[in-house]
Every structure is written in C-alpha cells, then in structure tokens.
Scaffold this active site. Structure first.
Site, short mmCIF file in Angstrom:
data_model
loop_
_atom_site.label_atom_id
_atom_site.label_comp_id
_atom_site.label_asym_id
_atom_site.label_seq_id
_atom_site.Cartn_x
_atom_site.Cartn_y
_atom_site.Cartn_z
N TYR A 71 102.96 3.24 -28.05
CA TYR A 71 103.92 4.05 -27.27
C TYR A 71 104.52 3.23 -26.15
O TYR A 71 104.06 2.13 -25.84
CB TYR A 71 103.24 5.32 -26.73
CG TYR A 71 102.39 5.08 -25.50
CD1 TYR A 71 101.15 4.46 -25.59
CD2 TYR A 71 102.84 5.45 -24.23
CE1 TYR A 71 100.38 4.22 -24.46
CE2 TYR A 71 102.07 5.23 -23.10
CZ TYR A 71 100.85 4.61 -23.22
OH TYR A 71 100.10 4.37 -22.10
N ARG B 185 108.07 -5.07 -26.11
CA ARG B 185 106.62 -4.85 -26.07
C ARG B 185 106.20 -3.87 -27.16
O ARG B 185 105.15 -4.05 -27.80
CB ARG B 185 106.20 -4.33 -24.69
CG ARG B 185 104.69 -4.08 -24.59
CD ARG B 185 104.24 -3.72 -23.19
NE ARG B 185 104.79 -2.45 -22.75
CZ ARG B 185 104.62 -1.94 -21.53
NH1 ARG B 185 103.93 -2.62 -20.63
NH2 ARG B 185 105.14 -0.78 -21.19
N ARG C 63 91.75 11.39 -44.74
CA ARG C 63 91.31 10.69 -43.54
C ARG C 63 90.47 9.49 -43.97
O ARG C 63 89.32 9.63 -44.37
CB ARG C 63 90.49 11.61 -42.63
CG ARG C 63 90.08 10.93 -41.33
CD ARG C 63 89.22 11.83 -40.44
NE ARG C 63 88.80 11.11 -39.24
CZ ARG C 63 87.77 10.25 -39.19
NH1 ARG C 63 87.03 10.03 -40.27
NH2 ARG C 63 87.47 9.62 -38.06
N HIS D 77 89.92 5.19 -42.92
CA HIS D 77 90.25 4.28 -41.83
C HIS D 77 91.31 3.23 -42.21
O HIS D 77 92.13 2.86 -41.39
CB HIS D 77 88.99 3.55 -41.34
CG HIS D 77 88.08 4.44 -40.54
ND1 HIS D 77 87.54 5.60 -41.05
CD2 HIS D 77 87.63 4.34 -39.27
CE1 HIS D 77 86.79 6.18 -40.13
NE2 HIS D 77 86.83 5.44 -39.03
N LYS E 169 99.64 -1.62 -26.23
CA LYS E 169 99.90 -0.31 -25.62
C LYS E 169 99.67 0.77 -26.67
O LYS E 169 100.59 1.38 -27.23
CB LYS E 169 101.32 -0.24 -25.04
CG LYS E 169 101.50 0.87 -24.03
CD LYS E 169 102.74 0.67 -23.19
CE LYS E 169 103.09 1.87 -22.35
NZ LYS E 169 102.13 2.21 -21.29
N GLU F 12 92.85 -4.30 -14.10
CA GLU F 12 94.05 -3.54 -13.73
C GLU F 12 93.59 -2.18 -13.23
O GLU F 12 92.45 -2.04 -12.79
CB GLU F 12 95.02 -3.45 -14.92
CG GLU F 12 94.42 -2.87 -16.18
CD GLU F 12 95.41 -2.80 -17.34
OE1 GLU F 12 96.63 -2.94 -17.14
OE2 GLU F 12 94.95 -2.54 -18.48
N LEU G 60 97.23 -4.68 -19.72
CA LEU G 60 98.51 -4.43 -20.37
C LEU G 60 99.55 -5.34 -19.72
O LEU G 60 99.59 -5.44 -18.48
CB LEU G 60 98.91 -2.97 -20.18
CG LEU G 60 100.17 -2.60 -20.96
CD1 LEU G 60 99.83 -2.37 -22.43
CD2 LEU G 60 100.82 -1.35 -20.38
N1 PLP Z 1 98.35 -0.89 -17.31
C1 PLP Z 1 98.10 0.22 -18.02
C2 PLP Z 1 96.74 0.43 -18.57
C3 PLP Z 1 99.11 1.17 -18.22
O1 PLP Z 1 98.86 2.28 -18.93
C4 PLP Z 1 100.38 0.95 -17.65
C5 PLP Z 1 101.47 1.91 -17.83
O2 PLP Z 1 101.34 2.91 -18.48
C6 PLP Z 1 100.59 -0.22 -16.91
C7 PLP Z 1 99.56 -1.13 -16.77
C8 PLP Z 1 101.93 -0.51 -16.30
O3 PLP Z 1 102.86 -0.87 -17.29
P1 PLP Z 1 104.40 -0.65 -17.10
O4 PLP Z 1 104.79 -1.38 -15.85
O5 PLP Z 1 105.01 -1.26 -18.32
O6 PLP Z 1 104.64 0.82 -16.99
#
Ligand code: PLP
Length: 285
Positions: A32, A51, A100, A102, A149, A182, A206
């Site tokens: 997403y 991305r 279902r 995997h 993501k 993060e 991310l």
């Molecule tokens: N890290 C995580 C785990 C996130 O879920 C997000 C945004 O949803 C970010 C960082 C920040 O990413 P972005 O700047 O692309 O929104």
C-alpha cells in the site's frame, strides 16, 4: 470521503465489496501507499508510486500500472471527494484465490483499492504554533523486511498501540542493540549541535518518502548538515531535538520521550528551519 476506487471504477464506499477470500484480508498479502495532497496538489507522487512498484516486484505481485493510471485514480478521488488536506490510500493485494493456500496463486488478478481520508493541515514552520509530540519507546519486534510497505501491519499496529495506550502520539523503536530503527508509522531523527542524524536505509526501516524528500531538500540547501548513520538510544535521550516524519505529518517535533523532556522540552530551531525548507520545496517531487 464517500467515493472510493475498487479494481476499475469509482463507487460509493458502501458498494465497494471484496471477497473474504482476498489474500489481502486473509494474509495481509499486499502493498500500500499513502500519498498526501493539499488543495488538490499531490506531494511526492512519483517516488510514492516507485516505492509501491518496488514493493510489488519484491513480493511477486505482477501489476504494472503506469504513473498516469495511478495519477488518474488519485485525481479522481480528489475531484469526487473534495480537495482539502487528504491522504490518498492506494492498495494492491494479491487478489482472491478459491482456496486458502500460502503459495502465490497463478492467474489471480490483484485487487486494487483506493480511498481518500482527511489528514491534518500541513504544519506551519513556526515553533510557537506547532504541536509537540510525546512518544513512548519499545523494542522493535517486527519482521526483518520492514523496507517493504506491506499491508500486513500487525507489528506496527501493536507498537503504535503501546504508545497510544500510554497517551503518547507515537512509539520509537529500538533494535536488540539499542539502536533506533524508526517509529511505528514514521521515520525518526535526532538533532545534536545542529546536525540531523537518521538511521540508514536497510531492512529495519521503511524508506519513507518524507525522509527521502527531507534529506534531499536539506542537502541541496546546505544550511543544515544531515547524516544517515546508526543512532543509539543514548543519543535519542541526549538529543537537542527529536523528529518523526511521515506523509500525513511532514516533520513532527518530539518534545518528550518516555516522559523525559528532549532538549529544553520545547520545539527546536532546527525543526523550524527544516520544516520551512520542506514546506517551500515539497511540491517539487
Ligand atoms: N515508517 C513506517 C513504519 C511507516 O508506516 C511510515 C508511513 O506510513 C513511514 C515510516 C513514513 O513514510 P512516508 O514518509 O513515506 O509516509
């Protein structure tokens, strides 16, 4: 925000139906994005789509819409729901199989879903007006593919809830070596003696689009030094400023971590300067 996009058309939210066999629902098997938009202007659109394509390639979802097709969906949602401060949520799951199982199914069309939701107004670069965040901390217990993501967000959800249940706005995460990774839904930064440091891109974080744009903007401007390097827990508590960034928040200044003030407990000057630069250039991406 009642008009959504499902597969190939716009429709009222109540009419958008997916199969309970959809692998997004059963396995969290999908990718997403959230693209911010202010008064109809998208921020970081091309890097967001890049991305998303990287994520789909990595998990073997064969889906190749052009940037223009995605842009039409985003513009359609903005037009149909009214522009303002919007997050445009884009989602591609591996689709609905008949069973279902995997293993990745063959010949199953991915499910595409998009909707718009209201986000806060972009921060004004004025430390007397901005909201200071209070955050909690915890050990990062997610998987080793945090650069994807994925719609499978239970790890992030549980980490967010950890802070939320204590009245915090976010949760900062540290790996087994007590290094900052993060936050549950944001990238994280420390500022010390005017230098901004943030953990390097790897499988623990991310690759945030706000992070990418912010570092690029700061480097091009040159007045604030930035470093991508390991940041320790000690550095977080000893920082002059701590920030978190995400598409729906831009740069949020953290004034308290686990109940302890950061710096003088007020939003800092480097935040103000960085948010000012970000606000001036964010539509260039
Ligand atoms: N890290 C995580 C785990 C996130 O879920 C997000 C945004 O949803 C970010 C960082 C920040 O990413 P972005 O700047 O692309 O929104």
């Amino acid at each position: 925000m009642s008009i959504v996009f499902l597969n190939d058309s716009f429709m009222p939210m109540e009419e958008a139906k997916i199969s309970p066999m959809d692998r997004g629902f059963l396995f969290g098997d999908g990718i997403y994005e959230v693209v911010p938009s202010y008064d109809g202007k998208l921020v970081g659109f091309a890097p967001h789509i890049e991305r998303m394509n990287n994520g789909m390639r990595e998990i073997g979802i064969d889906f190749n819409w052009s940037v223009e097709q995605w842009r039409d969906v985003c513009q359609g949602l903005i037009e149909k729901n009214g522009s303002g401060n919007l997050g445009i949520y884009l989602h591609v799951s591996r689709g609905a199989d008949s069973k279902r199982f995997h293993a990745y199914p063959e010949g199953v069309p991915p499910t595409v879903f998009a909707f718009a939701f209201e986000i806060p107004a972009a921060p004004v670069a004025d430390k007397t007006q901005a909201k200071g965040y209070k955050v909690s901390t915890t050990r990062d217990l997610r998987w080793e593919r945090c650069h994807i993501k994925s719609t499978a967000l239970l790890g992030n959800v549980m980490h967010f809830q950890h802070g939320y249940s204590q009245g915090a706005n976010e949760t900062l995460l540290f790996n087994a070596n007590n290094e900052l990774t993060e936050a549950s839904a944001c990238n994280a930064y420390v500022v010390k003696d005017g230098v901004v440091a943030t953990p390097p891109l790897d499988n623990q974080i991310l690759p945030g689009i706000t992070r990418y744009m912010l570092l690029d903007i700061l480097r091009k401007d040159g007045s604030i030094k930035v470093e991508e390097r390991i940041v320790t827990m000690e550095e977080v508590f000893a920082a002059d400023e701590v920030w978190v960034t995400s598409s729906s928040k831009e740069i949020a200044a953290v004034v308290e971590v686990d109940g302890k003030p950061i710096g003088n407990g007020q939003i800092g000057d480097v935040w103000e300067a960085a948010q000012k630069l970000y606000s001036a250039s964010k539509y260039d991406y």
